[in-house]
Design a protein around this motif. Structure first.
Motif, PDB file in Angstrom:
ATOM      1  N   VAL B 119       0.792  -1.306   0.074  1.00 30.15           N
ATOM      2  CA  VAL B 119       0.110   0.028  -0.001  1.00 30.15           C
ATOM      3  C   VAL B 119       0.978   1.334  -0.207  1.00 30.15           C
ATOM      4  N   ALA B 120       1.883   1.229   0.863  1.00 34.68           N
ATOM      5  CA  ALA B 120       2.798   2.324   1.071  1.00 34.68           C
ATOM      6  C   ALA B 120       4.169   1.998   1.535  1.00 34.68           C
ATOM      7  N   GLU B 121       5.004   2.889   1.088  1.00 34.40           N
ATOM      8  CA  GLU B 121       6.483   2.815   1.682  1.00 34.40           C
ATOM      9  C   GLU B 121       6.512   4.249   2.428  1.00 34.40           C
ATOM     10  N   ILE B 122       6.985   4.108   3.709  1.00 32.19           N
ATOM     11  CA  ILE B 122       7.125   5.374   4.668  1.00 32.19           C
ATOM     12  C   ILE B 122       8.209   5.412   5.361  1.00 32.19           C
ATOM     13  N   GLU B 123       9.117   6.467   5.441  1.00 32.57           N
ATOM     14  CA  GLU B 123      10.199   6.685   6.043  1.00 32.57           C
ATOM     15  C   GLU B 123      10.196   7.852   7.029  1.00 32.57           C
ATOM     16  N   LEU B 124      10.360   7.620   8.186  1.00 30.92           N
ATOM     17  CA  LEU B 124       9.910   8.611   9.446  1.00 30.92           C
ATOM     18  C   LEU B 124      11.353   8.890  10.299  1.00 30.92           C
ATOM     19  N   MET B 125      11.048  10.098  10.986  1.00 35.41           N
ATOM     20  CA  MET B 125      12.289  10.272  11.685  1.00 35.41           C
ATOM     21  C   MET B 125      11.386  10.878  12.988  1.00 35.41           C
ATOM     22  N   PHE B 126      12.131  10.316  14.128  1.00 34.32           N
ATOM     23  CA  PHE B 126      11.557  10.684  15.475  1.00 34.32           C
ATOM     24  C   PHE B 126      12.640  11.524  16.306  1.00 34.32           C
ATOM     25  N   SER B 127      12.044  12.345  16.986  1.00 27.18           N
ATOM     26  CA  SER B 127      13.271  13.270  17.852  1.00 27.18           C
ATOM     27  C   SER B 127      12.744  13.011  19.275  1.00 27.18           C
ATOM     28  N   HIS B 128      13.746  12.690  20.112  1.00 28.31           N
ATOM     29  CA  HIS B 128      13.615  12.502  21.704  1.00 28.31           C
ATOM     30  C   HIS B 128      13.645  14.199  21.913  1.00 28.31           C
ATOM     31  N   ILE B 129      12.415  14.699  22.011  1.00 29.21           N
ATOM     32  CA  ILE B 129      12.342  16.271  22.124  1.00 29.21           C
ATOM     33  C   ILE B 129      13.214  16.874  23.340  1.00 29.21           C
ATOM     34  N   ASP B 130      13.134  16.143  24.409  1.00 29.86           N
ATOM     35  CA  ASP B 130      14.155  16.828  25.493  1.00 29.86           C
ATOM     36  C   ASP B 130      15.602  16.688  25.383  1.00 29.86           C
ATOM     37  N   LYS B 131      15.966  15.934  24.350  1.00 29.02           N
ATOM     38  CA  LYS B 131      16.999  16.043  23.949  1.00 29.02           C
ATOM     39  C   LYS B 131      17.525  16.983  22.666  1.00 29.02           C
ATOM     40  N   ASN B 132      16.654  17.704  22.241  1.00 27.53           N
ATOM     41  CA  ASN B 132      16.794  18.303  21.085  1.00 27.53           C
ATOM     42  C   ASN B 132      16.197  19.836  21.282  1.00 27.53           C
ATOM     43  N   LEU B 133      16.306  20.502  20.362  1.00 25.63           N
ATOM     44  CA  LEU B 133      15.551  22.090  20.464  1.00 25.63           C
ATOM     45  C   LEU B 133      16.147  22.651  21.918  1.00 25.63           C
TER      46      LEU B 133
END
Lengths: 138, 164
Positions: B119-133
């Motif tokens: 149906v679909a091919e999906i690539e995602l990126m996740f952030s551990h927000i306390d460790k970024n921004l």
């Protein structure tokens, strides 16, 4: 195994095209990541992941970029610190600090006119290539 | 309606991969909202299903201590429409996992067979927000993996006999 600087450049270019959705022609050595290529904070994590993937040749020995080594953290905090920045210009102490945090950047232009804008321009494609080169061939 | 876009996990290999299932039912309201008299599952919600599958996989890798936020959709290519009565299998694999986040690649197929129609091919990126921004402040409590989520997870565990 040594990898040529040209090959590194090509891979870095590919990574930036994929991560930032820019055209290959836009990715020149002098192009700055933020201003010219439009990178935002979250893109830097994406770029690190993609570089790690692109430069891993042996899965048993993955290429790793330690946190903060390529893209120094807390630069925004530094830019609002008076001992480092005064009236839009980087103080000598600030310059020293930047050189410590970004040893892979070319400071020749910056040193002529050490502004905040100049500091942001230090993070360009060539800086990334220099960093990877020092890790792989250094 | 609750914002839960997967029905259960059928496979879960901690820090590596997971497969979750979504049964698409004509009783669901969203199917009637996109095109009148032509109920299909919107692509955005298919991405959400993958994000939930992958997000839980990434969260579990750090024992749900991080606030895992979908930061970027690197790729989303769709090959067919999804109609009521069909079952989706979300297959997510962690490509990279670090202190600051994770990248995941996923495939959505019709049915549970590993070679079912894509149906679909999906690539995602996740952030551990306390460790970024750096500098940004977020609430102390984990608003991603909430109590409601933890309770659901218990039932997932019980139903699928999965050790998380």
């Amino acid at each position: 195994m040594a990898i040529s600087k040209d090959a590194i450049y090509e891979k870095v270019q590919g990574v930036l095209v994929d991560a930032l959705g820019v055209d290959e022609e836009e990715v020149t050595p002098e192009a700055t990541l933020r201003e010219d290529l439009g990178a935002e904070s979250i893109d830097f994590l994406d770029i690190v992941f993609r570089l790690e993937k692109a430069f891993t040749t042996d899965p048993a020995k993955p290429f790793k970029i330690p946190r903060g080594e390529l893209f120094p953290e807390n630069l925004p905090a530094m830019m609002s610190d008076e001992q480092f920045v005064k009236d839009g210009r980087i103080t000598p102490l600030g310059s020293e600090e930047l050189k410590k945090r970004m040893p892979f950047a070319d400071f020749a232009e910056f040193d002529k006119n050490p502004t905040v804008q100049g500091a942001q321009n230090l993070l360009n494609v060539q800086t990334v290539v220099n960093y990877i080169n020092s890790k792989l061939n250094g | 309606m609750r914002w839960i876009w997967i029905d259960k996990f059928v496979e879960f290999v901690p820090k590596q991969s997971a497969v979750a299932v979504k049964n698409v039912s004509l009783a669901e309201e969203y199917l009637h909202d996109l095109y009148p008299a032509f109920p299909i599952m919107p692509h955005t919600l298919i991405i959400e299903g993958m994000a939930q599958t992958a997000g839980i996989l990434v969260g579990e890798a750090r024992n749900f201590s991080e606030k895992v936020i979908l930061a970027k959709i690197g790729k989303a290519v769709f090959h067919r429409l999804v109609r009521p009565g069909e079952t989706l299998a979300y297959r997510a694999r962690i490509d990279q996992l670090s202190e600051t986040g994770a990248s995941v690649s996923g495939t959505v197929r019709l049915g549970l067979q590993s070679d079912g129609p894509v149906v679909a091919e999906i690539e995602l990126m996740f952030s551990h927000i306390d460790k970024n921004l750096a500098g940004a402040q977020f609430p102390e409590h984990n608003f991603v993996f909430t109590r409601q989520f933890t309770e659901l997870l218990q039932s997932y565990r019980a139903a699928a006999n999965i050790t998380l």
